[in-house]
Design a protein around this motif. Structure first.
Motif, short mmCIF file in Angstrom:
data_model
loop_
_atom_site.label_atom_id
_atom_site.label_comp_id
_atom_site.label_asym_id
_atom_site.label_seq_id
_atom_site.Cartn_x
_atom_site.Cartn_y
_atom_site.Cartn_z
N LYS A 1 0.80 -1.17 0.16
CA LYS A 1 -0.03 0.07 -0.01
C LYS A 1 0.88 1.14 0.00
O LYS A 1 1.37 1.62 0.76
N ASP A 2 1.00 2.04 -1.08
CA ASP A 2 1.92 3.16 -1.22
C ASP A 2 1.27 3.96 -2.44
O ASP A 2 1.22 3.56 -3.58
N LEU B 1 -7.25 1.60 -4.91
CA LEU B 1 -8.12 2.71 -4.60
C LEU B 1 -8.83 2.48 -3.64
O LEU B 1 -9.19 3.42 -2.73
N ARG B 2 -9.08 0.96 -3.14
CA ARG B 2 -10.05 0.85 -2.10
C ARG B 2 -9.19 1.24 -0.97
O ARG B 2 -9.72 1.52 0.12
N GLN B 3 -7.97 0.98 -0.82
CA GLN B 3 -7.08 0.93 0.13
C GLN B 3 -6.78 2.66 0.42
O GLN B 3 -6.33 2.84 1.69
N SER B 4 -6.70 3.48 -0.69
CA SER B 4 -6.50 4.66 -0.46
C SER B 4 -7.74 5.50 0.24
O SER B 4 -8.89 5.13 0.09
N ILE C 1 -7.44 9.62 -3.81
CA ILE C 1 -8.34 9.47 -5.08
C ILE C 1 -8.23 11.14 -5.58
O ILE C 1 -8.04 11.06 -6.98
N MET C 2 -8.78 11.84 -4.86
CA MET C 2 -8.89 13.46 -5.51
C MET C 2 -7.50 13.77 -5.99
O MET C 2 -7.33 14.46 -6.98
N ILE D 1 -13.17 3.34 -10.43
CA ILE D 1 -13.46 4.08 -9.39
C ILE D 1 -14.89 3.38 -8.95
O ILE D 1 -15.16 3.09 -7.88
N PRO D 2 -16.05 3.00 -9.83
CA PRO D 2 -17.16 2.28 -9.39
C PRO D 2 -16.82 0.92 -8.80
O PRO D 2 -17.48 0.52 -7.92
N ALA D 3 -15.79 0.38 -9.22
CA ALA D 3 -15.16 -1.00 -8.69
C ALA D 3 -14.94 -0.67 -7.12
O ALA D 3 -14.63 -1.84 -6.50
N ILE D 4 -14.61 0.27 -6.67
CA ILE D 4 -14.27 0.50 -5.41
C ILE D 4 -15.35 -0.31 -4.32
O ILE D 4 -14.93 -0.58 -3.31
N ARG D 5 -16.73 -0.09 -4.69
CA ARG D 5 -17.59 -0.84 -4.05
C ARG D 5 -17.92 -0.23 -2.82
O ARG D 5 -18.39 -0.69 -1.71
N SER D 6 -17.72 1.28 -2.71
CA SER D 6 -18.13 1.98 -1.58
C SER D 6 -18.70 3.41 -1.94
O SER D 6 -18.68 3.62 -2.93
#
Length: 1629
Positions: free
Chosen positions: A303-304, A338-341, A346-347, A367-372
């Protein structure tokens, strides 16, 4: 005394049982050795597994009453990724070091009477470590009953509250207590489980009754030592197994096995000090999820945030021209990062790359696949800020609402999106947001069945408001939202817009009612009985629209109806008068009887019973009636199935159905999902298109017409349909898009089309192509992310995951040149005089990855078995095309692509992988050394079966590689297969090879799962042929006069033709020199010809007799078998069984009899032998049009013309020439030449395909000839000089039982071996399908090498179909047709049109129209119902009229009884009615779009024969006389004797009546035709009418008016007299 003894015994037992409860003595520390192993893989030894082991000492000490502390000492982790059981565990030192601080921290828990209570631990202990503690403490959980040794209960454990069975035994000699408890992990009241991606998947409980895809059970064995007041745990052993078998539970599957061992070592008085930090309550024994859902089963980067940019750049740059093979995995990694960020990261990423088109595209797809809810927040902010276009926002929103987790935050953002004005102003975005909100609510309620009704309360309030204001479009949108949500609280709101439930429904259109019923479908999945109550009431209400009732029935069946409701529907159909509804329900029940799906087994059984109650005549209704079809298949061992349903609701007035709904469903592993559903409604759009818009409005004619209609009692107009069409699409039961097309939208499209002219558009396209057009497209897709996470006994989670991702990349480059260049005033005609040259380069490619994982998946530990599948395809192409419109030449060149040979590859591998911290170990599930040994083994029968199962049967062109030595005895079966198949084309210089390699575990078990385990590789490679490579492949088409110039290979006379020609010359000379031998020579030559060449013997006529064996041999072996002779042989065989006598017969029959050496039979004898004939005997109607004096049959005519000129190329120029060739550097000609010839004189068409190679004589010759308007014949030969294989085709018309028929016959002499093999398989398949579908099968006389297909008209709406093969005769009678046949008068009218387009248009218009006939007093309605009723004297009757408010026409019929003449009067101008008058008969025809909108004596033309007698007030009657008289326009004056002298009135029943024991008087509810006052009847007729009765002493002596009595109920039906002719006196008033 006995009571005292019993009490003492009970006390003793209780005291002993109390010793069974384990406790920890205060002040003592109990030391145990603990070992836990969690292993994943297949149960059999010799294959790889992955797992983890924990070893430690466990110190347990009581801190006080009900308070215990537990500490680990010297904990160690070990990992396993190797061959079980050969390899050993390896210490995971890094993992031990990382977790040692948390593992050495003691935890506290409550412990009372063997039951564990709350847990306490410092905040520094992570949930992952605390769950490991829970796995240890769970061993101490024992619910021991003092009075029972065997019992079961629902016990709390780490996996939830599950059914637990206890067994306790006491060994008093050894002073040991043995306790065993087992848990069924599939029967839990509260099960700890986390599902991801399963929101739209429905559980099929019936599918799991025989087999369950995921099974789990655990066993706990204890050895206790009884002490004074408690028991000490000496040893505890735990075994837990989860088995997942998605296909075949009986043959096993991958397992997750947990083993724990807790052994008592010693007891010391050593204190266990708790941690200095504060202890917090951390729940109970129940497993607590932490970050398991955030983990993916892949070896991801750390995660970086800085690496996100690198990964994004890699995806963009490596997927420019073609897709990278690892692009799907990289895309999944991007999603995970992207999920862990955080949102800020993301912005930052967006702001950095938003101005780069390719980077922006990848980000918006990820982004839609982030699921949140982060995805919804991002889309909202960026669209409002203007950084997203409408298209980008719509695409991102559509995906996000279906992938996002439906938590409270996501629903809150969805509510904000609904309220944003910018989203509301855009119609597309508004629909997506509204439907998405309903989807999120539905998903949350699936996860939480007790979800609050407040989630749909705003929608209910909005629906109430728009219903009051009658905003139809808003009502439909909100109903769709409620349909997606499926909340049971929405039932009352939906019922408010349904007729019969809410008062507001009467003012709403039909489409709103239908949408309301469809909105109940998702609700029915949760509350089926609630929906059944609503739907059954709608269906049983016969006053409602038929379409609404059928939609209600469709929803009913989806609720899995019980037997009682199915029989209720069947009983309703028995009494139903609407054939559309009857056909719909009957067809649904009929198709449901064949269902094999487990969840519909009860419905199928009920439908089997109900279908026997209904009339089978409903099954013979044509396809003009509504139907519902359902088909499914399900395989129990594999737990796989599929289902499809199609419903179409029809009306007589429409060519296309009013409503069509189609749905597909899949079954897998005990669950099912409605993958896709499409629905289309057409309500009035056909009328809008077909209606003549040029008819001017004429208020005067309408007013005049309405005045005439006032004479009819209680006339009601049919409602006009509003022009409208709508469509919707659903994925996984959720509506994602819909469209409503009304008149306004159509006008907008027309206006937009007017603004863009075709000329300007074509010019812009041409300019763009000349300047060069480039397109680059890359689309990533996360096709599936399905996970189920379960806790294990060890305390580590078991993760079942299925990931599928794909990336598609395509690039297109187009360059065009036009010569001469078009002028400024460009027209399409200029292109017809131009030479167009175009270059195209295509580079489509796709890569897809699928991962199936079973194992441990936490932040620190990853140990799993994984199945990886990869598919990669890259098919580049470079093409050049040149079109010479003037010269009629098209040249297309396919250019080679350098360094590309592998166009497709697929790989599947099963591995065991372990990762702790940064270390990764991967082991193939099948060990490499075992593979080497297996590769040297010889095949066996079992291997052959498995190879055949996966790769098909071996052929001559395939290679099975099994090199090496004999197999050893310890290895029973090999598991390595290599299969290679190549197709080589020397003509084009390329070879295509497909190679598959399989290394699997099928030697263990012959099942699909074990066949998948291992490694499988498949490749498709195209390589140049050595020394035969072509520079390019060229396809050239030449039409017109220059087609002959392109002929490369000219076909000359064959050797056989030269010999025959020389023989013919000798025969002619012999005839001239020896004229006396003319007849004998002719006979002998014919016989000789017949014996020398079987290919022409069938076409010649021989007068010499021969044996029947020779005749049969000549007929079956001939290349051109005659239809006539074949049929005659069958007829003669049948006639031999009956008495025969000589009679005159045709010359053809005589010749046939002489050839077969049988006596002639009379026509009567032939008719007596009908019992031996087939159900469909074909009688030809062919008379050939070629005047050949020697012709004896059409086959002879065909052969004569063919033999006269075998190749048309000698005398006729080709109409088209096509060259397909490979252009080689040495200019050697290779390829194929196709030439087509047309001989107008003989109506003959010939196509010749030849191989262009000089030394190759392969050809394909196809000939076709029109012998007459009733018969076509064709023959095809291919192989060496077209002689190796031969077949013949005949199509002809004729009669079957004096009805029009057509027959297609295919016969052959010799076919290739492979084609024969496929035809045998096809024949067996057809026979098997015929048996399964209930077709009629009869035995037939063996006819070698011949197939016949006969279609005969049974009626104008049905046909009889028969298929005759060499062994069986399959037929089906009365097959309904969607379009009527053009037979009878229709055929006569069609033949009057010379143009085929005019014929088709006329046929459609003719056969879809409706016709009514009146001959004297007999009427045949539009629906074909005939009745007889005496027409009243001089009283006009409405024969037919437009019953809508438009009042397009009225046709009145008036009869003068004195002259017996009918007078017809047509009202209104510009009528759309065809009017015929022939022989005093009246014939009326109305167009199809007026069906269902007419009324009068001719009926409604809606196909409903059961509802034919409908009166002007819409009421029904069974008496045709009453029906006929209701359409009489009564008179109002008796002064004019030329006018009608009758009127409608209610009459009193003259005879006394006793109703319910009371004397009553009765008055007719239905009006009766009577003479006017002052007139007397001259002629009467009997009519049956309904009466309403009142007590004799009632005040009502006579009804006040006609209207009041008509509103009364009918108590009885009696006959009375109706007047049909009257005579009035001069004093009448």
């Amino acid at each position: 005394m006995r009571v005292l003894v019993l009490a003492l015994a009970v006390a003793f037992v209780a005291a002993n049982q109390g010793n069974h409860i384990p406790e920890f003595a205060p002040g003592q520390t109990y030391i145990y050795r603990y070992e836990a192993v969690l292993m994943g893989g297949v149960a059999e030894q010799g294959l790889a597994r992955a797992g983890v082991k924990i070893q430690s000492k466990v110190l347990i000490r009581s801190l006080g009453p009900n308070n215990v502390i537990l500490k680990l000492e010297n904990p160690e982790f070990f990992e396993y990724s190797g061959i079980w059981p050969k390899d050993a565990f390896i210490p995971a030192n890094k993992l031990t070091s990382a977790l040692s601080a948390q593992l050495l921290t003691p935890v506290k828990f409550e412990y009372t009477n063997g039951v564990v209570g709350k847990l306490y631990a410092p905040a520094s202990v992570s949930e992952t470590v605390l769950n490991i503690y829970r796995g240890i403490i769970n061993i101490l959980q024992m619910n021991i009953k003092k009075t029972q040794n065997v019992y079961d209960l629902q016990e709390l454990g780490a996996q939830g509250v599950c059914k637990t069975q206890y067994t306790i035994s006491d060994d008093q000699k050894a002073e040991r207590i043995y306790l065993t408890k087992t848990k069924d992990l599939n029967q839990c009241q509260q099960k700890i489980v986390k599902d991801i991606g399963l929101s739209y998947i429905e559980k099929c409980a019936e599918c799991e009754t025989r087999s369950n895809a995921l099974k789990g059970a655990s066993s706990y064995s204890y050895v206790l030592k009884p002490e004074t007041s408690s028991a000490r745990i000496l040893q505890a052993t735990v075994t837990e197994v989860y088995q997942y078998a998605p296909f075949e539970i009986m043959n096993g599957g991958p397992q997750m096995e947990s083993r724990q061992n807790l052994t008592f070592l010693e007891q010391k008085n050593v204190p266990v000090e708790p941690s200095a930090t504060q202890y917090l309550q951390r729940g109970s024994l129940l497993y607590q999820f932490s970050s398991e859902a955030d983990q993916t089963p892949f070896s991801l980067l750390r995660k970086d945030e800085s690496q996100i940019g690198e990964l994004l750049n890699h995806l963009v740059t490596s997927n420019k021209d073609k897709v990278h093979e690892e692009a799907p995995l990289k895309y999944i990694q991007l999603i995970q990062m992207l999920r862990q960020s955080g949102y800020e990261s993301i912005m930052t990423l967006w702001n950095q790359y938003k101005d780069r088109r390719d980077h922006r595209h990848w980000i918006l797809n990820a982004i839609p696949a982030i699921r949140s809810h982060v995805a919804l927040k991002f889309i909202k902010e960026k669209f409002l800020a203007g950084e997203l276009s409408t298209t980008e926002a719509a695409q991102a929103l559509l995906v996000s609402v279906h992938l996002v987790k439906a938590d409270n935050e996501a629903i809150r953002f969805a509510q904000e999106l609904v309220g944003e004005s910018k989203f509301q102003q855009n119609k597309v975005l508004r629909e997506i947001v509204m439907l998405g909100y309903g989807t999120l609510v539905g998903k949350q309620c699936l996860e939480n069945p007790d979800c609050s009704s407040d989630l749909v309360k705003p929608v209910h309030e909005g629906l109430n408001q728009v219903v009051e204001s009658r905003q139809v479009e808003e009502i439909i949108t909100l109903l769709k939202v409620l349909g997606n949500a499926g909340h049971p609280a929405s039932r009352k709101s939906i019922q408010k817009v349904l007729p019969g439930f809410g008062s507001a429904a009467a003012n709403l259109p039909l489409r709103v009612h239908i949408e309301a019923v469809l909105a109940l479908r998702n609700m029915a999945k949760k509350e089926p009985k609630m929906v059944q109550e609503t739907a059954i009431q709608l269906f049983m209400n016969r006053e409602l629209n038929q379409e609404l009732r059928m939609v209600a029935a469709m929803v009913l069946f989806e609720t899995k109806l019980p037997t009682g409701l199915v029989m209720t529907l069947a009983d309703a159909i028995l009494k139903e008068r609407n054939l559309q509804i009857s056909s719909f329900i009957y067809s649904y029940m009929k198709s449901m009887t064949k269902s094999t799906a487990p969840n519909f087994a009860a419905v199928a059984a009920a439908c089997n019973v109900a279908i026997k109650v209904l009339s089978p005549r409903l099954n013979r209704l044509s396809y003009r009636y509504s139907r519902s079809l359902y088909v499914d298949t399900y395989n129990y061992p594999w737990m796989v199935g599929a289902a499809a349903s199609a419903h179409y609701i029809n009306e007589a007035a429409t060519i296309v159905p009013k409503t069509m709904v189609a749905k597909a469903r899949t079954y897998l592993a005990g669950a099912y999902a409605d993958v896709i559903e499409l629905g289309v409604r057409s309500d009035g759009i056909q009328e809008a298109l077909m209606k003549n818009q040029n008819i001017p409005e004429n208020e005067q004619r309408v007013t005049k017409m309405k005045a005439i209609l006032k004479a009819l009692s209680q006339w009601r107009a049919e409602p006009s349909s509003q022009p409208l069409a709508s469509a919707y699409v659903k994925f996984f039961g959720q509506e994602v898009a819909f469209v409503n097309i009304d008149k306004a939208i159509v006008e907008q499209v027309i206006e937009l089309a007017k603004e863009v002219t075709a000329q300007s558009s074509a010019k812009k396209v041409l300019e763009a192509l000349e300047s060069g057009y480039n397109l680059h497209f890359a689309q990533p897709l996360l096709l599936s992310e399905i996970r189920r996470i379960l806790p294990t006994a060890v305390g580590l989670p078991m993760d079942l995951s299925l990931y599928t991702a794909a990336v598609t990349v395509a690039s297109v480059e187009v360059q065009a040149t036009v010569s001469p260049r078009p002028t400024e005033s460009f027209t399409a005609a200029q292109l017809l005089k131009s030479d167009i040259h175009m270059r195209v380069a295509l580079n489509p490619s796709v890569s897809a990855h699928t991962y199936a994982v079973m194992g441990v998946n936490t932040d620190f530990i990853k140990a799993a078995v994984m199945s990886k599948a990869k598919v990669h395809s890259f098919v580049p192409a470079k093409m050049e095309a040149r079109v010479d419109m003037v010269g009629g030449n098209l040249k297309f060149q396919l250019l080679p692509v350098q360094e590309i040979n592998k166009i497709a590859s697929a790989e599947h591998e099963s591995i065991a992988v372990v990762r702790n911290m940064d270390d990764i170990r991967i082991t193939p599930l099948i060990p490499a050394e075992r593979l080497d040994r297996v590769s040297k083994e010889t095949p066996s029968s079992r291997v052959s079966r498995m190879a055949s199962f996966f790769f098909g049967s071996q052929s001559e062109s395939s290679e099975i590689l099994h090199p090496g030595q004999q197999q050893k005895a310890d290895i029973p079966f090999p598991k390595t297969f290599v299969k290679k198949r190549c197709i080589e084309s020397k003509e084009f210089g390329y070879k295509m090879c497909g190679e598959t390699q399989a290394r699997n575990a099928s030697y263990i078990k012959a099942s699909p799962l074990y066949a998948m385990i291992g490694k499988h590789v498949a490749e498709l490679v195209i390589t140049p042929v050595a020394g035969e490579a072509a520079e390019k492949i060229e396809i050239e088409v030449q039409v017109g006069e220059k087609a002959a110039d392109k002929i490369i290979k000219v076909i000359s006379k064959s050797e056989e033709e030269e010999i025959l020609e020389s023989k013919n010359v000798l025969m002619k000379l012999k005839k001239i020199l020896v004229p006396g031998l003319k007849n004998g020579t002719s006979s002998s030559s014919s016989s000789s010809s017949s014996q020398s060449s079987s290919s022409r013997s069938s076409g010649s006529s021989s007068s010499s007799s021969s044996s029947s064996r020779k005749v049969r041999k000549s007929a079956t072996g001939s290349r051109q078998p005659s239809d006539t002779r074949t049929d005659r042989r069958i007829s003669q065989t049948q006639s031999k069984k009956s008495s025969s006598s000589s009679s005159s017969s045709s010359s053809n029959l005589s010749s046939s009899q002489s050839r077969s050496s049988s006596s002639s039979s009379s026509s009567s004898s032939s008719s007596q032998s009908r019992q031996g004939r087939y159900p469909m005997e074909f009688v030809k109607s062919h008379i050939h049009q070629h005047a050949l004096p020697s012709s004896k049959s059409s086959a002879h005519s065909f052969e004569s013309i063919y033999n006269k000129e075998k190749y048309l190329g000698k005398s006729v120029a080709p109409v088209v020439t096509i060259l397909v060739r490979g252009v080689r550097p040495d200019q050697k000609v290779q390829g194929y030449q196709i030439a087509a010839y047309v001989d107008q004189a003989t109506s003959r068409v010939q196509v010749i395909i030849v191989n262009l190679a000089q030394d190759n004589n392969w050809r394909l010759c196809a000939d076709g000839m029109v012998l007459s308007n009733q018969k076509l014949m064709g023959k095809i030969g291919w192989g060496t000089e077209c002689k190796q294989y031969k077949a013949e085709l005949t199509a002809e018309t004729g009669l079957v039982d004096q009805k029009p028929a057509a027959r297609l016959k295919v016969s052959w002499e010799k076919l290739p071996r492979r084609m024969q093999k496929y035809m045998k398989k096809l024949s067996k398949y057809i026979t098997r399908m015929a048996v399964g579908t209930g077709l009629n099968i009869a035995k037939t006389k063996y006819i070698q090498n011949q197939i016949k297909l006969t279609v005969a008209a049974d009626s104008y709406q049905s046909v009889n179909v028969a298929l005759q093969t060499s062994k069986v005769f399959i037929y089906k009678l009365g097959v309904s047709l969607p379009v009527p046949l053009p037979i009878g008068q229709s055929a006569y009218d069609v033949n009057a049109h010379q143009n085929w387009a005019e014929k088709i248009i006329h046929l459609l218009a003719k056969e879809t129209s409706a016709e009514c006939k009146v001959v004297q007093d007999k009427v045949k309605t539009f629906n074909g119902v005939s009745y007889k009723s005496e027409i009243p004297h001089l009283c006009p009757q409405v024969l037919a009229q437009d019953c809508t408010d438009d009042l397009k026409f009225i046709v009145l019929l008036r009869k003068d009884q004195a002259t017996n003449q009918n007078e017809v009067n047509v009202k209104l101008e510009h009528i759309n009615v065809d009017f015929y008058l022939r022989d005093g008969a009246v014939k009326i025809e109305v167009a199809h779009w007026m069906k269902g909108k007419t009324c009068g004596l001719c009926g409604t033309a809606n196909g409903e024969v059961r509802q034919e007698y409908r009166k002007p007030d819409k009421s029904m009657t069974r008496d045709p006389v009453s029906f006929s008289h209701s359409w009489v326009l009564g008179g109002d004056s008796c002064r004019d004797s030329s006018q009608c002298l009758m009127k409608h009135e209610s009459v009193k029943l003259e005879k006394p009546v006793n109703i319910f024991g009371q004397d009553s008087k009765c008055y007719s509810v239905e009006p009766v035709l009577r003479c006017l006052a002052g007139c007397m009847p001259v002629r009467t007729t009997t009519v049956n009418v309904g009466y309403h009765c009142v007590p004799s002493d009632s005040y009502m002596s006579r009804p006040d008016g006609l209207r009041s009595i008509q509103e009364k109920s009918i108590d009885m039906i009696e006959a009375t007299e109706a007047h049909v002719a009257c005579r009035c006196t001069a004093q009448c008033s």
